[in-house]
Structure formats: structure tokens, C-alpha cells
Design an enzyme around this catalytic site. Structure first.
Site, PDB file in Angstrom:
ATOM      1  N   CYS A 107      64.025   4.382 110.480  1.00  0.00           N
ATOM      2  CA  CYS A 107      63.998   4.710 109.038  1.00  0.00           C
ATOM      3  C   CYS A 107      63.182   5.963 108.742  1.00  0.00           C
ATOM      4  CB  CYS A 107      63.443   3.535 108.245  1.00  0.00           C
ATOM      5  SG  CYS A 107      64.305   2.002 108.559  1.00  0.00           S
TER       6      CYS A 107
ATOM      7  N   HIS B 190      61.437   5.704 101.121  1.00  0.00           N
ATOM      8  CA  HIS B 190      62.466   4.951 101.834  1.00  0.00           C
ATOM      9  C   HIS B 190      62.713   3.629 101.128  1.00  0.00           C
ATOM     10  CE1 HIS B 190      64.683   2.780 104.728  1.00  0.00           C
ATOM     11  NE2 HIS B 190      63.663   2.088 105.208  1.00  0.00           N
TER      12      HIS B 190
ATOM     13  N   ASN C 247      69.084  -1.154 102.468  1.00  0.00           N
ATOM     14  CA  ASN C 247      68.269  -0.282 103.312  1.00  0.00           C
ATOM     15  C   ASN C 247      69.207   0.538 104.205  1.00  0.00           C
ATOM     16  OD1 ASN C 247      66.662   0.841 105.308  1.00  0.00           O
ATOM     17  ND2 ASN C 247      65.405  -0.989 105.598  1.00  0.00           N
TER      18      ASN C 247
END
Ligand code: ACO
Length: 353
Positions: A138, A280, A310
Site C-alpha cells: 500500500c 491511503h 482498499n
């Protein structure tokens, strides 16, 4: 250990122990184009209720996610990345021939080798420029921006395309409710351009970090050299994402806040001076807790997790592109970015738009 690439302009002493930091002075780098690509197919929480033992209420309350996108059969990671990259090039007013480098943050590329970036280069029609992947999950996009910024400041490069892309639906176990409800597919991209730094706009700093002691908390156990692909690996679904959610959650809150505060401190700013936080999009509760620790008003956090889940390395550039499209970022505004993922790797970036 800390590596500083601007020795003439060292950071405050107390950031030296916090990973790898670089301050941009003239010449610097600036985001001059953004793009995103989201597959059309929506997978809602109601759809997931039919696949695993979960509920819309649980997913919404624990994560903030309502739906996510899933790539079409036959669509591959580099297709999504190239689509986002093409849009970023158009917005920057340049072509693939103007690029000096392509960096792709992904852990779900088309093949184990070569890099997804090579297929992106092929699809964009760029030639003979370094094109490579960053495996920082990520945090891959922020790692990519940090690397690109350093190349641009070092001279010799004018435009670098940085892409965050994930096709996670193909590496998720849709029998594991603790992971499959969280993630979505998508791509986002930015063109970073070298600047003379005179107007003060651009990337002010990046901070990137890894804590390998937490590497097992989020990983794909099978398919690499430790557990090569075999009938057993496949039968036991070891080739899919495995996660100890609570460990990741705690690490995320702690480290995202620390990296964000390091960026503020490094630039002599406080939370009230931040106009937007583009973090994020992992979990709404994580972001909420980070907000409390960074002291930036919650209404300055950009949130789109409800739509996409996500999307790992893609989430920050997707969010940036949505903000650009809405004309929501004004010149001179301060944008704080932070991300954390498997590794555990994380980082922050501070931009004067
Ligand atoms: N639906 C219903 N129940 C579920 C689901 C689900 N999808 N998933 C787990 N549960 C159950 C568990 O089995 C457990 O049941 P039990 O009490 O009977 O054992 C209960 O819910 C509570 O589980 P917890 O794991 O304690 O739930 P928690 O509040 O920690 O939320 C979550 C889980 C959402 C995964 C959270 O830990 C999290 O967000 N962690 C961060 C993970 C993350 O974002 N990873 C992405 C990559 S890294 C990053 O992007 C930051």
C-alpha cells in the site's frame, strides 16, 4: 539508518532516526498531471453477503467500505495502470515519448516477472527508458514518488510517471471474510516534472520507512521461493493474501501518525496549516485515529473508501485525481499524504500544490 540526499539542508535532529527522509530544495519536482482507472464492475457489501459469512452492517461499521471495483475477466494489471497513466499524460500535456522513467507501485502485477512497468511501457508506447516496479504494497505509490523526486532533483530527468495499481481480487481468498471484504481493484497515476523550484510549489518532503519485524502480519505465503507453487500451496490457498488484521491496524495508526507528524515537523508546520489530507484509504477507523494524532481537522481528510475499498498503492493517486477533477486543489495549498501496507512499509509526503 537515515540517508539524507540534501546534506546542505539537514532536517531537525529528531527526525534523523526515523527512516529515509529527503527534503526537496530547488531544483524540485511537482505533480503536473493525474489520472485514474477504476474497473466498471461494482461488488457491493450485499453481494459479499452472498459469498461469505458477513454483513453490510459489519463491513460498514468496521471499515467504512460500501462497495469496491473488480476487474473484468481478461483485464490485467498493466491494462489498468496504462489507462491511468495515459490520462495523467494527457492532463500533463505531454506524451509517452517525453517520459524519462516509469515507476509502478504494485504487488499484483501481470506476471511474477518481468515487472508490470515493462508492460505499462509497452502499452503507453514509451521506449528505452527505465521502467520498474516497487514492491511496497500500500505504500508503493509514496515510495515511487520519493524515488522519482530524488531522480528529478538529481538532474537528467524531466518527467517521471509514477503509478499505483492493484488487481487484488485475483489474489484474495473469497472464502476468507477477514480479508476479501477489504480490498478493491484500481489504478492511479501522476506525472512528476522537474521544476526550478522558484515558485515554491511541489513536493516539499518525503519520508519512507519499513519495519521488517512485522513482515509476517500481512503476506502471501505461497508462490515465492519459500513455498513455490505446488498442488498443496494452491489447495491450502497459500497463494492468497493472509493478514493478522489487528496487528496491521495498530501499526497503521501508530506509524501513519508518526510519518505525518515527521513531515509536518520537517517542514516546520503544524496540522492547522494542512489544507487536505490524502491518506491511503485502508479503513475509516484507522484514518479517524490518525486524524486525532496528527491534529488536522477531520473535515480536511479526503475520504472515498466507501466507493472503492482498499485499493492499496492505487488509493492515493486515485484520490488525487478525483480532487483534481473536482477542481478542489488550489495552488499553494498544502497536501499531506501518508500510506502504510505490507512489509510493514509506510511513508508520508508533503506537497505545496
Ligand atoms: N464479517 C463479519 N465478521 C467478521 C468479518 C467480516 N468480514 N471479519 C472478521 N469478522 C469477525 C471476526 O471473526 C471476529 O469474530 P469473533 O469475535 O467471533 O472471533 C470479529 O469479527 C472481530 O474481529 P476483529 O479482527 O477483532 O475485528 P476488527 O475490529 O479488528 O476489524 C479489520 C477487522 C477490519 C480487518 C481490522 O483489523 C483492520 O482494518 N485492520 C487493518 C487491516 C488493513 O487495513 N489491511 C490492509 C492492508 S494494510 C493497510 O492498508 C493499512
Amino acid at each position: 539508518m537515515t540517508i539524507h540526499l540534501s546534506p546542505s539542508d539537514p532536517p531537525p535532529a529528531d527526525t534523523r532516526t526515523h527512516g529515509c527522509a529527503a527534503r526537496s530544495g530547488p531544483p524540485g519536482s511537482r505533480i503536473v498531471g493525474t489520472g485514474r482507472y477504476l474497473p466498471e464492475r461494482r461488488l457491493t457489501n450485499a453481494d459479499l453477503e452472498k459469498i461469505v459469512d458477513t454483513t453490510d452492517a459489519w463491513i460498514t461499521e468496521r471499515t467504512g467500505i460500501k462497495e469496491r471495483r473488480v476487474a473484468a475477466p481478461g483485464e490485467v494489471t498493466s491494462d489498468m495502470a496504462a489507462a491511468a497513466g495515459k490520462r495523467a499524460l494527457e492532463r500533463a500535456g505531454i506524451t509517452a515519448a517525453d517520459l524519462d522513467m516509469i515507476i509502478v507501485g504494485t504487488i499484483s502485477g501481470d506476471h511474477p516477472m518481468p515487472a508490470c512497468a515493462t508492460f505499462v511501457q509497452q502499452k503507453l508506447g514509451a521506449k528505452n527508458i527505465p521502467s520498474f516496479d516497487i514492491s511496497a504494497a500500500c505504500a508503493g505509490f509514496l515510495y515511487g514518488m520519493s524515488i522519482a523526486d530524488r531522480f528529478l532533483r538529481a538532474g537528467g530527468a524531466r518527467y517521471i510517471l509514477v503509478i499505483g495499481v492493484e488487481l487484488l481480487s485475483r489474489i484474495l481468498n473469497f472464502e476468507d471474510r477477514t480479508t476479501c471484504v477489504l480490498f478493491g481493484d484500481g489504478a492511479g497515476a501522476v506525472v512528476l516534472a522537474a521544476t526550478d523550484g522558484k515558485d515554491g510549489r511541489g513536493l516539499l518532503s518525503t519520508h519512507i520507512y519499513t519495519d521488517g519485524s512485522l513482515a509476517e502480519s500481512l503476506l502471501i505465503p505461497g508462490g515465492g521461493s519459500k513455498e513455490p507453487v505446488s498442488a498443496d500451496v494452491v489447495a491450502n490457498k497459500r497463494n492468497f493474501v493472509h493478514m493478522t488484521g489487528q496487528d496491521v491496524f495498530k501499526a497503521a495508526v501508530r506509524n501513519l501518525a508518526a510519518a505525518s507528524n515527521a513531515a509536518l515537523e520537517y517542514n516546520g508546520m503544524d496540522g492547522s496549516q494542512i489544507d487536505r489530507v490524502v491518506a491511503h484509504q485502508a479503513n475509516l477507523r484507522i484514518l479517524n485515529m490518525v486524524g486525532q494524532r496528527v491534529d488536522v481537522p477531520w473535515d480536511r481528510f479526503f475520504i472515498n473508501i466507501q466507493k472503492y475499498g482498499n485499493t492499496s498503492s492505487a488509493s492515493i493517486p486515485i484520490a488525487l485525481d478525483e480532487l483534481v477533477e473536482a477542481d478542489a486543489l488550489k495552488p499553494g495549498e498544502h497536501i499531506l499524504m501518508c500510506a502504510l501496507g505490507a512489509g510493514i512499509s509506510w511513508g508520508s509526503a508533503l506537497v505545496r500544490w
